[in-house]
Write a protein that holds these residues in place. Structure first.
Motif, PDB file in Angstrom:
ATOM      1  N   VAL A   1     -57.849  51.716  61.472  1.00  0.00           N
ATOM      2  CA  VAL A   1     -57.151  51.874  62.742  1.00  0.00           C
ATOM      3  C   VAL A   1     -58.141  52.412  63.762  1.00  0.00           C
ATOM      4  CG1 VAL A   1     -54.873  52.271  61.718  1.00  0.00           C
ATOM      5  CG2 VAL A   1     -56.362  54.191  62.165  1.00  0.00           C
ATOM      6  N   GLN A   2     -57.885  52.094  65.005  1.00  0.00           N
ATOM      7  CA  GLN A   2     -58.734  52.603  66.076  1.00  0.00           C
ATOM      8  C   GLN A   2     -58.645  54.127  66.130  1.00  0.00           C
ATOM      9  OE1 GLN A   2     -60.679  49.883  66.623  1.00  0.00           O
ATOM     10  NE2 GLN A   2     -60.650  50.480  68.735  1.00  0.00           N
ATOM     11  N   PRO A   3     -59.724  54.807  66.522  1.00  0.00           N
ATOM     12  CA  PRO A   3     -59.665  56.263  66.694  1.00  0.00           C
ATOM     13  C   PRO A   3     -58.611  56.621  67.736  1.00  0.00           C
ATOM     14  CG  PRO A   3     -61.931  55.497  66.767  1.00  0.00           C
ATOM     15  CD  PRO A   3     -61.057  54.279  66.791  1.00  0.00           C
ATOM     16  N   SER A   4     -57.986  57.752  67.543  1.00  0.00           N
ATOM     17  CA  SER A   4     -56.972  58.222  68.508  1.00  0.00           C
ATOM     18  C   SER A   4     -57.381  59.601  69.021  1.00  0.00           C
ATOM     19  CB  SER A   4     -55.607  58.309  67.840  1.00  0.00           C
ATOM     20  OG  SER A   4     -55.564  59.415  66.955  1.00  0.00           O
ATOM     21  N   GLU A   5     -56.680  60.050  70.028  1.00  0.00           N
ATOM     22  CA  GLU A   5     -56.939  61.385  70.555  1.00  0.00           C
ATOM     23  C   GLU A   5     -56.683  62.464  69.503  1.00  0.00           C
ATOM     24  OE1 GLU A   5     -58.161  62.796  73.409  1.00  0.00           O
ATOM     25  OE2 GLU A   5     -58.773  60.778  73.931  1.00  0.00           O
ATOM     26  N   VAL A   6     -55.795  62.203  68.561  1.00  0.00           N
ATOM     27  CA  VAL A   6     -55.467  63.169  67.516  1.00  0.00           C
ATOM     28  C   VAL A   6     -56.622  63.280  66.522  1.00  0.00           C
ATOM     29  CG1 VAL A   6     -53.928  63.673  65.580  1.00  0.00           C
ATOM     30  CG2 VAL A   6     -52.991  62.800  67.725  1.00  0.00           C
ATOM     31  N   THR A   7     -57.163  62.139  66.079  1.00  0.00           N
ATOM     32  CA  THR A   7     -58.217  62.159  65.059  1.00  0.00           C
ATOM     33  C   THR A   7     -59.626  62.287  65.641  1.00  0.00           C
ATOM     34  OG1 THR A   7     -58.326  59.743  65.003  1.00  0.00           O
ATOM     35  CG2 THR A   7     -56.838  60.806  63.433  1.00  0.00           C
ATOM     36  N   HIS A   8     -59.833  61.766  66.861  1.00  0.00           N
ATOM     37  CA  HIS A   8     -61.157  61.804  67.501  1.00  0.00           C
ATOM     38  C   HIS A   8     -60.990  62.110  68.990  1.00  0.00           C
ATOM     39  CE1 HIS A   8     -61.897  59.419  63.867  1.00  0.00           C
ATOM     40  NE2 HIS A   8     -63.118  59.900  63.934  1.00  0.00           N
ATOM     41  N   PRO A   9     -60.771  63.362  69.364  1.00  0.00           N
ATOM     42  CA  PRO A   9     -60.571  63.692  70.771  1.00  0.00           C
ATOM     43  C   PRO A   9     -61.701  63.143  71.647  1.00  0.00           C
ATOM     44  CG  PRO A   9     -60.117  65.602  69.404  1.00  0.00           C
ATOM     45  CD  PRO A   9     -60.708  64.536  68.506  1.00  0.00           C
ATOM     46  N   GLY A  10     -61.301  62.489  72.754  1.00  0.00           N
ATOM     47  CA  GLY A  10     -62.278  61.910  73.675  1.00  0.00           C
ATOM     48  C   GLY A  10     -62.545  60.443  73.428  1.00  0.00           C
ATOM     49  N   ASP A  11     -62.185  59.907  72.242  1.00  0.00           N
ATOM     50  CA  ASP A  11     -62.417  58.495  71.930  1.00  0.00           C
ATOM     51  C   ASP A  11     -61.246  57.607  72.307  1.00  0.00           C
ATOM     52  OD1 ASP A  11     -64.920  58.936  70.966  1.00  0.00           O
ATOM     53  OD2 ASP A  11     -64.398  58.752  68.855  1.00  0.00           O
ATOM     54  N   GLY A  12     -60.069  58.181  72.488  1.00  0.00           N
ATOM     55  CA  GLY A  12     -58.858  57.397  72.712  1.00  0.00           C
ATOM     56  C   GLY A  12     -58.706  57.002  74.120  1.00  0.00           C
TER      57      GLY A  12
END
Length: 55
Positions: A44-55
């Protein structure tokens, strides 16, 4: 981490995530240190929850 069998040393061990390449999950064997390409289970694409700043 993901438990799997290393294709080099044949140990059932923890495989440490390094990166994703094409349709493979590249991981390092916890026993011998070999870099192994494992089949992706889910991607899955990175999200703000798992990778802050990437979403």
């Amino acid at each position: 981490m993901r438990e799997a069998h290393c294709l080099d040393c044949k140990a059932a061990t923890e495989m440490i995530h390094l990166w994703v390449a094409d349709e493979a999950d590249i991981r390092r064997c916890g026993e011998c240190g070999a870099e192994i390409a494992l089949e992706l289970l889910v991607y899955v694409q990175p999200s703000e929850v798992t990778h802050p700043g990437d979403g």
